[in-house]
Every structure is written in C-alpha cells, then in structure tokens.
Scaffold this active site. Structure first.
Site, PDB file in Angstrom:
ATOM      1  N   GLU A   1      34.557  14.057   8.966  1.00  0.00           N
ATOM      2  CA  GLU A   1      33.446  15.567  10.018  1.00  0.00           C
ATOM      3  C   GLU A   1      32.857  14.601  11.456  1.00  0.00           C
ATOM      4  OE1 GLU A   1      31.449  17.782   7.178  1.00  0.00           O
ATOM      5  OE2 GLU A   1      33.007  18.636   6.607  1.00  0.00           O
TER       6      GLU A   1
ATOM      7  N   GLU B   1      40.827   4.656 -10.673  1.00  0.00           N
ATOM      8  CA  GLU B   1      39.572   4.015 -10.529  1.00  0.00           C
ATOM      9  C   GLU B   1      39.134   2.806 -11.563  1.00  0.00           C
ATOM     10  OE1 GLU B   1      37.209   6.863 -14.078  1.00  0.00           O
ATOM     11  OE2 GLU B   1      37.282   7.608 -11.889  1.00  0.00           O
TER      12      GLU B   1
END
Length: 269
Positions: free
Chosen positions: A79, A110
């Site tokens: 963004e 992860e």
C-alpha cells in the site's frame, strides 16, 4: 515465557451464543486493542525513528513474517507505493513460503530458521536497511532466524509481537510488544493480535512517510492516480491549493501526473 495469545478464551460455549451475542463479545474484546497499542507508543516511536533515519540515507524497510503476520506485512508494504508515490522496493513485505502463502498456507514454512535470510538476500539487503519481524506469538522460527542473521550483518532490526518477553523481541534491537491477551476464539491470532499488528503497521509506515516528506498538510500529494476516485480526489486537492476551477485543475493534474507536481508547476509559473 507465557504465551498470552494462546491462553484459553475469556468466553466459552461460543456455538450456543446468538449472532448478536457473538458480535457484542468480539467487539468488547476488540475495544481493548487500541489501549494495548497505546502502551507500546514509546517502543513504536523508537522503531519509527530508526526506520526514518535509515530510509533518509538510502535504506529500505523489510517486513518478515509467517501466516497472518506475514500477510499483514505484505499488505502494508504493497500500500505504500499507491498511497505515498514511493518506489515499489522502498518497503518490502516477505512472507514465509513465498507469495503462494498469501492465499494458501504453506505447511511448516514458518519453522525454517534459515529461510528468511535467504529470502532477504534476493533483495541485496545491506547495512542501510531495517528488518522488522512480525509474529503474534513472538516465537516464530522463520522470524527469529531472520532477525538473528540480520543482526550478525549489522542491519537494524525491529519487531511487532503480541506477547511480552518473547524470543523474537529478544532478537530485535527495536522491539514493539503489544500485549493483547487471549483471543475470543482461543489461539486465533488473526483477531485481536492481527488488529494490533495492523494498527502498528499503519502507524509505522505512515509516520515514516510523513517524516520523509510524502504528505503535505494532511494530503497524500504523491499518491498514484490509479483510478477515477483518486483522480477526482487529486483534482479537488489541486483546486484547494491553487484556487483553480475544476476543469483547469483536472487538466493541470493530468499534465503533471501528481498533485505535488501540478501545484508546484502552478506556483512556479
């Protein structure tokens, strides 16, 4: 360490609640998040300060995380170019398991302590940059390993976690710890923890971009004009700054491609 985000919910028998009861109780839990963030403001200030300093000197901001935390970093990074008109590689979001993991979980991604550093090396990371690890639990191996190796290479490190005294925070030079407590659905850290991380990311990137001169007054003068709504918004901003009528402001904006450039051109003519 005590992992508060994994503690049993303060509520039970969720399946027996009405829709309104569910919504009210989730909302009550959500109301606590902003206060938890407020307690971490001194930590956020330190992190935002070092990021601003490094970026002023040619550095970049990297987010690393897994699952929801990784996705939130990718969202914040993606963004920044349309909002502030910065190059796409100024703020970079990296998620364990690669871009595939944005939409579909990648099993055990992860848990790899070495992979984050490999992912960062693709971008030729260096001592000018900052790496921020995002992990609700504060125990994610991918993030711990990435921060540890970044430290070994004299790269500034920060983190956004939702438990106190975590291994991730221990590796970060500039830790941000927002203690959000048990989730409404036990262990579902996409809820309060995710909301807290989103709030901190908003604060971090926005305050940094303002410090870097990417906002004027209270306006996004460098935003990308990528749709009609933004073109109309930009036109109104040019009208306010110059006093021009709408048609002339729109033409000036079209000619120069950004509010800042259009206003500067008008003022310098």
């Amino acid at each position: 360490m005590e992992i508060n985000t994994e503690k049993d919910s303060n509520y039970n028998g969720l399946e027996n609640m009405s829709v309104l009861e569910l919504l009210q109780n989730i909302n009550n839990e959500d109301k606590t998040v902003a206060f938890a963030v407020e307690k971490a403001l001194p930590q956020i200030e330190k992190l935002a300060t070092i990021v601003t300093d490094r970026m002023r000197n040619g550095g970049r901001l990297f987010y690393i995380g897994a699952g929801t935390s990784g996705r939130l970093g990718v969202v914040d990074a993606s963004e920044c170019p349309p909002t502030f008109g910065v190059p796409f590689d100024w703020v970079v979001g990296i998620i364990a398991g690669g871009d595939t993991a944005i939409r579909k979980a990648v099993e055990f991604a992860e848990d790899n302590r070495e992979q984050a550093w490999r992912d960062l090396q693709v971008f030729d990371i260096n001592e000018k940059d900052v790496v921020v690890g995002i992990a609700a639990s504060g125990t994610t191996p991918y993030v711990i390993g990435g921060l540890k190796t970044a430290n070994e290479h004299n790269i500034a490190t920060g983190c956004i976690v939702c438990n106190a005294g975590s291994p991730v925070a221990a590796e970060a030079q500039f830790p941000v710890e927002v203690v959000t407590g048990p989730e409404f659905v036990t262990g579902s850290t996409r809820m309060k923890a995710g909301t807290a991380q989103k709030l901190v990311l908003n604060m971090l990137s926005t305050s940094v971009m303002i410090q870097l001169g990417r906002v004027k007054g209270n306006k996004m003068v460098d935003m990308q004009l990528s749709n009609n709504k933004l073109v109309h918004r930009g036109t109104r901003m040019v009208m306010t700054e110059t006093g021009l009528p709408e048609n002339e402001a729109a033409e000036l904006l079209k000619q120069y491609g950004s509010v800042r450039k259009a206003v500067d051109a008008y003022n310098n003519k």
